[in-house]
Design a protein around this motif. Structure first.
Motif, PDB file in Angstrom:
ATOM      1  N   GLY A  19       0.049  -4.138  -3.857  1.00  0.00           N
ATOM      2  CA  GLY A  19      -0.526  -3.069  -3.055  1.00  0.00           C
ATOM      3  C   GLY A  19       0.218  -1.758  -3.246  1.00  0.00           C
ATOM      4  O   GLY A  19      -0.385  -0.691  -3.346  1.00  0.00           O
ATOM      5  N   LEU A  20       1.555  -1.834  -3.290  1.00  0.00           N
ATOM      6  CA  LEU A  20       2.348  -0.625  -3.527  1.00  0.00           C
ATOM      7  C   LEU A  20       2.078  -0.045  -4.913  1.00  0.00           C
ATOM      8  O   LEU A  20       2.017   1.170  -5.091  1.00  0.00           O
ATOM      9  CB  LEU A  20       3.831  -0.916  -3.359  1.00  0.00           C
ATOM     10  CG  LEU A  20       4.312  -1.068  -1.923  1.00  0.00           C
ATOM     11  CD1 LEU A  20       5.751  -1.569  -1.892  1.00  0.00           C
ATOM     12  CD2 LEU A  20       4.201   0.256  -1.190  1.00  0.00           C
ATOM     13  N   ASP A  25       1.800   4.409  -0.734  1.00  0.00           N
ATOM     14  CA  ASP A  25       2.398   4.300   0.599  1.00  0.00           C
ATOM     15  C   ASP A  25       1.438   3.798   1.675  1.00  0.00           C
ATOM     16  O   ASP A  25       1.881   3.317   2.713  1.00  0.00           O
ATOM     17  CB  ASP A  25       2.952   5.649   1.034  1.00  0.00           C
ATOM     18  CG  ASP A  25       4.137   6.071   0.180  1.00  0.00           C
ATOM     19  OD1 ASP A  25       4.777   5.184  -0.409  1.00  0.00           O
ATOM     20  OD2 ASP A  25       4.411   7.286   0.105  1.00  0.00           O
ATOM     21  N   VAL A  26       0.143   3.934   1.470  1.00  0.00           N
ATOM     22  CA  VAL A  26      -0.815   3.494   2.481  1.00  0.00           C
ATOM     23  C   VAL A  26      -0.796   1.968   2.641  1.00  0.00           C
ATOM     24  O   VAL A  26      -1.250   1.433   3.646  1.00  0.00           O
ATOM     25  CB  VAL A  26      -2.237   4.020   2.143  1.00  0.00           C
ATOM     26  CG1 VAL A  26      -2.856   3.237   0.995  1.00  0.00           C
ATOM     27  CG2 VAL A  26      -3.135   3.974   3.348  1.00  0.00           C
ATOM     28  N   TYR A  29       0.976   0.682   5.898  1.00  0.00           N
ATOM     29  CA  TYR A  29       0.149   0.808   7.108  1.00  0.00           C
ATOM     30  C   TYR A  29      -0.914  -0.287   7.149  1.00  0.00           C
ATOM     31  O   TYR A  29      -1.133  -0.912   8.190  1.00  0.00           O
ATOM     32  CB  TYR A  29      -0.507   2.187   7.155  1.00  0.00           C
ATOM     33  CG  TYR A  29      -1.482   2.339   8.292  1.00  0.00           C
ATOM     34  CD1 TYR A  29      -1.025   2.480   9.601  1.00  0.00           C
ATOM     35  CD2 TYR A  29      -2.846   2.308   8.075  1.00  0.00           C
ATOM     36  CE1 TYR A  29      -1.909   2.589  10.656  1.00  0.00           C
ATOM     37  CE2 TYR A  29      -3.739   2.421   9.112  1.00  0.00           C
ATOM     38  CZ  TYR A  29      -3.269   2.564  10.407  1.00  0.00           C
ATOM     39  OH  TYR A  29      -4.144   2.672  11.444  1.00  0.00           O
ATOM     40  N   GLN A  30      -1.581  -0.530   6.029  1.00  0.00           N
ATOM     41  CA  GLN A  30      -2.615  -1.566   5.978  1.00  0.00           C
ATOM     42  C   GLN A  30      -2.027  -2.945   6.243  1.00  0.00           C
ATOM     43  O   GLN A  30      -2.611  -3.755   6.961  1.00  0.00           O
ATOM     44  CB  GLN A  30      -3.318  -1.553   4.625  1.00  0.00           C
ATOM     45  CG  GLN A  30      -4.186  -0.351   4.399  1.00  0.00           C
ATOM     46  CD  GLN A  30      -4.788  -0.335   3.008  1.00  0.00           C
ATOM     47  OE1 GLN A  30      -4.278  -0.979   2.092  1.00  0.00           O
ATOM     48  NE2 GLN A  30      -5.868   0.410   2.849  1.00  0.00           N
ATOM     49  N   LEU A  31      -0.865  -3.215   5.670  1.00  0.00           N
ATOM     50  CA  LEU A  31      -0.216  -4.516   5.843  1.00  0.00           C
ATOM     51  C   LEU A  31       0.187  -4.745   7.296  1.00  0.00           C
ATOM     52  O   LEU A  31      -0.099  -5.799   7.875  1.00  0.00           O
ATOM     53  CB  LEU A  31       1.003  -4.602   4.927  1.00  0.00           C
ATOM     54  CG  LEU A  31       1.739  -5.923   4.872  1.00  0.00           C
ATOM     55  CD1 LEU A  31       0.834  -7.006   4.311  1.00  0.00           C
ATOM     56  CD2 LEU A  31       2.983  -5.798   4.028  1.00  0.00           C
TER      57      LEU A  31
END
Length: 79
Positions: A19-20, A25-26, A29-31
């Motif tokens: 994901g990174l 960086d988003v 937040y999603q995790l």
């Protein structure tokens, strides 16, 4: 998983790393949002209680007697 880490944490780490790489960086937040959403789900609270109930039935011997009783009732049914 080959390092001896539990499956849930291995999957979480893999998802976080990719994901990174893909989203930047988003991802954090999603995790965190998904973890909080799953942890606050009241339906999932029943899962450990069912596991505990099954363990108690097995240790006390009630489960074996229940299976024997069901077998007596259903032994003539096919399947």
């Amino acid at each position: 998983m080959f390092a001896g880490v539990q499956i849930a944490f291995a999957m979480l780490l893999t998802a976080a790393i990719f994901g990174l790489i893909m989203f930047g960086d988003v991802t954090a937040y999603q995790l965190l949002t998904k973890i909080e959403e799953t942890a606050s789900n009241s339906i999932l609270a029943a899962v450990p209680l069912f596991i505990f109930m099954g363990a108690m039935l097995e240790k006390s011997g009630i489960a074996e007697r229940l299976f024997h009783a069901i077998h007596l009732w259903t032994k003539r049914l096919p399947g």
